[in-house]
Motif scaffolding. Structure first.
Motif, short mmCIF file in Angstrom:
data_model
loop_
_atom_site.label_atom_id
_atom_site.label_comp_id
_atom_site.label_asym_id
_atom_site.label_seq_id
_atom_site.Cartn_x
_atom_site.Cartn_y
_atom_site.Cartn_z
N ALA A 18 37.06 18.85 43.52
CA ALA A 18 36.83 17.78 42.55
C ALA A 18 38.07 16.91 42.38
CB ALA A 18 36.42 18.39 41.21
N ALA A 19 39.24 17.53 42.30
CA ALA A 19 40.47 16.76 42.09
C ALA A 19 40.77 15.88 43.30
CB ALA A 19 41.63 17.71 41.82
N ILE A 20 40.66 16.43 44.50
CA ILE A 20 40.96 15.67 45.72
C ILE A 20 39.97 14.52 45.86
CG2 ILE A 20 41.06 15.81 48.24
CD1 ILE A 20 41.75 18.87 47.79
N ARG A 21 38.70 14.81 45.67
CA ARG A 21 37.65 13.79 45.85
C ARG A 21 37.85 12.62 44.88
NH1 ARG A 21 33.24 16.43 43.77
NH2 ARG A 21 33.60 15.29 41.83
N GLU A 22 38.08 12.93 43.60
CA GLU A 22 38.20 11.86 42.61
C GLU A 22 39.46 11.03 42.81
OE1 GLU A 22 35.81 10.95 40.47
OE2 GLU A 22 34.62 12.47 41.53
N ALA A 23 40.53 11.66 43.23
CA ALA A 23 41.76 10.90 43.51
C ALA A 23 41.54 9.92 44.65
CB ALA A 23 42.90 11.86 43.83
N CYS A 24 40.94 10.40 45.72
CA CYS A 24 40.68 9.53 46.87
C CYS A 24 39.67 8.45 46.52
CB CYS A 24 40.19 10.36 48.06
SG CYS A 24 41.43 11.49 48.73
N LYS A 25 38.67 8.79 45.72
CA LYS A 25 37.64 7.82 45.35
C LYS A 25 38.25 6.62 44.63
CE LYS A 25 33.88 9.54 43.50
NZ LYS A 25 32.95 10.09 42.47
N ALA A 26 39.24 6.86 43.78
CA ALA A 26 39.85 5.76 43.02
C ALA A 26 40.52 4.76 43.95
CB ALA A 26 40.87 6.32 42.02
N LEU A 27 41.22 5.24 44.97
CA LEU A 27 41.88 4.33 45.90
C LEU A 27 40.87 3.67 46.83
CD1 LEU A 27 44.57 3.15 46.76
CD2 LEU A 27 44.83 5.03 48.39
N LEU A 28 39.81 4.39 47.18
CA LEU A 28 38.79 3.83 48.06
C LEU A 28 38.01 2.70 47.40
CD1 LEU A 28 37.52 7.18 49.60
CD2 LEU A 28 38.65 5.34 50.86
N GLY A 29 38.15 2.54 46.09
CA GLY A 29 37.53 1.42 45.39
C GLY A 29 38.27 0.11 45.58
N HIS A 30 39.37 0.14 46.35
CA HIS A 30 40.14 -1.06 46.66
C HIS A 30 40.34 -1.16 48.17
CE1 HIS A 30 41.13 -0.54 42.42
NE2 HIS A 30 41.64 -1.75 42.40
N GLU A 31 40.58 -2.36 48.63
CA GLU A 31 41.12 -2.52 49.97
C GLU A 31 42.58 -2.08 49.92
OE1 GLU A 31 39.67 -3.44 52.71
OE2 GLU A 31 37.79 -4.36 52.04
N PHE A 32 43.03 -1.35 50.91
CA PHE A 32 44.44 -1.00 50.95
C PHE A 32 44.92 -0.98 52.40
CE2 PHE A 32 42.13 3.00 50.91
CZ PHE A 32 42.76 3.79 51.86
N HIS A 33 46.18 -1.33 52.57
CA HIS A 33 46.78 -1.38 53.90
C HIS A 33 48.24 -0.95 53.76
CE1 HIS A 33 47.69 -5.27 52.02
NE2 HIS A 33 48.85 -5.18 52.67
N LEU A 34 48.78 -0.43 54.82
CA LEU A 34 50.18 -0.03 54.79
C LEU A 34 51.06 -1.24 54.55
CD1 LEU A 34 50.47 2.56 57.72
CD2 LEU A 34 50.74 3.02 55.28
N SER A 35 51.98 -1.11 53.60
CA SER A 35 52.93 -2.19 53.33
C SER A 35 54.34 -1.80 53.76
CB SER A 35 52.93 -2.52 51.83
OG SER A 35 53.27 -1.38 51.06
N GLY A 36 54.45 -0.68 54.41
CA GLY A 36 55.73 -0.17 54.93
C GLY A 36 55.43 1.04 55.79
N PRO A 37 56.45 1.65 56.37
CA PRO A 37 56.20 2.81 57.25
C PRO A 37 55.63 3.99 56.49
CG PRO A 37 58.52 2.14 57.30
CD PRO A 37 57.86 1.31 56.26
N LEU A 38 54.65 4.66 57.10
CA LEU A 38 54.13 5.92 56.57
C LEU A 38 55.02 7.02 57.16
CD1 LEU A 38 50.37 7.03 56.52
CD2 LEU A 38 52.30 8.59 56.49
N ARG A 39 55.89 7.57 56.34
CA ARG A 39 56.84 8.59 56.81
C ARG A 39 56.31 9.98 56.50
NH1 ARG A 39 61.37 9.09 54.51
NH2 ARG A 39 61.12 7.75 52.68
N ARG A 40 56.52 10.89 57.44
CA ARG A 40 56.01 12.25 57.31
C ARG A 40 57.13 13.26 57.49
NH1 ARG A 40 50.23 12.43 58.10
NH2 ARG A 40 49.39 10.39 58.71
N ASP A 41 56.93 14.43 56.90
CA ASP A 41 57.82 15.58 57.08
C ASP A 41 56.94 16.77 57.39
OD1 ASP A 41 59.81 17.49 57.08
OD2 ASP A 41 60.03 17.54 54.90
N GLY A 42 57.03 17.26 58.62
CA GLY A 42 56.17 18.36 59.02
C GLY A 42 54.70 18.00 59.00
N GLY A 43 54.39 16.73 59.27
CA GLY A 43 53.01 16.27 59.28
C GLY A 43 52.52 15.75 57.95
#
Length: 416
Positions: free
Chosen positions: A375-400
């Protein structure tokens, strides 16, 4: 050089350490090679399994493969955790206590908490013209669930997530025992432990004065201390609470950013997720998010200890006798892509049938809060999916895992 070639060229006394180093530094390469060449790999006092059949065998045979493989690391930081310890009367009683306090029917309540936190965070990011998915969404939602559902609130969400991430990294993602990682975890455990001690004392005082301790996980834990066979020592109550925070908060935060990080590179799947979110089709949305988390899981492996000599994959050409006391690493990230069990494993399918993907584990030590976490993961993602979004800088990862995920936000364009 491949792992198996390096392993064959190494001296016998160095082979276990070599395997642990690959597990720490190059796990995906290791798992892919072993699944192709040696799906059940035996090193000195260590076995790695990469196929789904053996993964399920290990994880579901709680009578043989015990869940306390990481108990020593937990003990060094904050004590044991009942759901992962040796089977026995105390572990069974404490597991029952946890299941009374973390309930599947809390999912709607957690969905509402996550929805409110995520919607407010995304709206604020839209107004400000900038948004950082890890800090402003994943950490905020996980921290709010910790505060309003588990009952441990007060520090900034990023501080709480930093504490539990440091502890979880040492326990589950530090196979070589790196001392710097361990020291960071010790410091985090001391800070988190001191904070939770204050919270527990406050709830006990409420209870002693005749007031309700609160209808959250901490309040339920404290209230149940009046039930004789469920009563915990003060130290043990603290350990169980810390275990719940580490096992629950950090994976929720990681899964939010991992799922969105996977979708941003898959425009077709992203559109399906957006359509499901906007239409209120939670089942469809979760199917897409779960497929994203198959590709980018919060955990790549699970560990067990073999409690008695066991013939693994008995009757097959790959049968291995696992000796008592051996550590068994279940490469869940590889097992979820086992071509013998998963159709088109390398394809991202938004309509993939239900199958073991090990997101919440399997067997007696599977996550008790899977409905709540979903429920927590789904609702968090749902809120952002209600907008267009695009990377505005590098997506940096640590261990994936994403550690910097800046995006620009815009209103959704009308279909057609």
């Amino acid at each position: 050089m491949s792992f198996l070639r390096e392993y064959a060229a190494s001296e016998a006394g160095a082979r276990r350490a070599l395997t642990l180093r690959w597990l720490a530094e190059r796990p995906r390469e290791l798992f892919a090679e072993l699944q192709r060449e040696r799906p059940i790999f035996a090193a000195p006092n260590l076995v790695v399994v990469t196929r789904q059949a053996e993964a399920i065998e290990v994880l579901t045979r709680g009578d043989v493969f015990l869940g306390h493989a990481l108990e020593a690391r937990r003990q060094a930081l904050f004590g044991g955790f009942s759901l992962d310890e040796r089977e026995g009367p105390r572990a069974a009683a404490e597991a029952a206590l946890v299941r009374l306090c973390v309930r599947g029917d809390d999912a709607d309540r957690v969905a509402a908490i996550a929805h409110e936190a995520a919607t407010a965070a995304v709206s604020a990011g839209y107004r400000q013209g900038r948004f950082e998915v890890v800090r402003d969404l994943a950490h905020v939602v996980a921290g709010r669930v910790a505060a309003e559902y588990i009952g441990v609130g007060g520090p900034e969400e990023s501080t709480l997530v930093r504490w539990v991430d440091a502890i979880g990294r040492d326990i589950e993602r530090n196979p070589t025992g790196d001392s710097e990682i361990h020291e960071e975890a010790r410091a985090a455990a001391a800070e988190l432990g001191g904070y939770t001690d204050t919270m527990v004392a406050s709830r006990r005082a409420q209870r002693s004065s005749g007031r309700m301790a609160g209808d959250d996980v901490l309040g339920r834990l404290v209230a149940l201390q009046n039930v004789t066979h469920l009563r915990l020592e003060e130290r043990r109550l603290r350990e169980v609470l810390l275990g719940l925070l580490v096992a629950g908060v950090e994976p929720i935060a990681a899964s939010i950013s991992l799922a969105l990080g996977e979708l941003i590179d898959r425009p077709g799947a992203l559109q399906v997720a957006r359509a499901a979110a906007s239409s209120g089709d939670d089942d469809k949305l979760w199917a897409v998010l779960r497929e994203a988390l198959r590709f980018s899981p919060p955990r790549l492996m699970l560990a067990r200890i073999c409690g008695q000599s066991h013939h693994l994959a008995q009757g097959t050409a790959d049968e291995v006798v696992v000796p008592a006391g051996a550590a068994v690493v279940v490469a869940t990230a590889a097992a979820a892509f086992d071509p013998a069990r998963v159709d088109e494993p390398e394809h991202f399918r938004v309509d993939r049938p239900e199958h073991p993907d090990f997101l919440f584990g399997e067997g007696p030590h599977a996550c008790v809060a899977r409905q709540v976490a979903t429920a927590a993961i789904r609702e968090a993602c749902k809120a952002l999916l209600g907008h267009e979004f695009h990377l505005s800088g590098p997506l940096r990862r640590d261990g994936g895992r994403p550690i910097a995920f800046p995006v620009g936000l815009a209103p959704l364009r009308a279909a057609g």
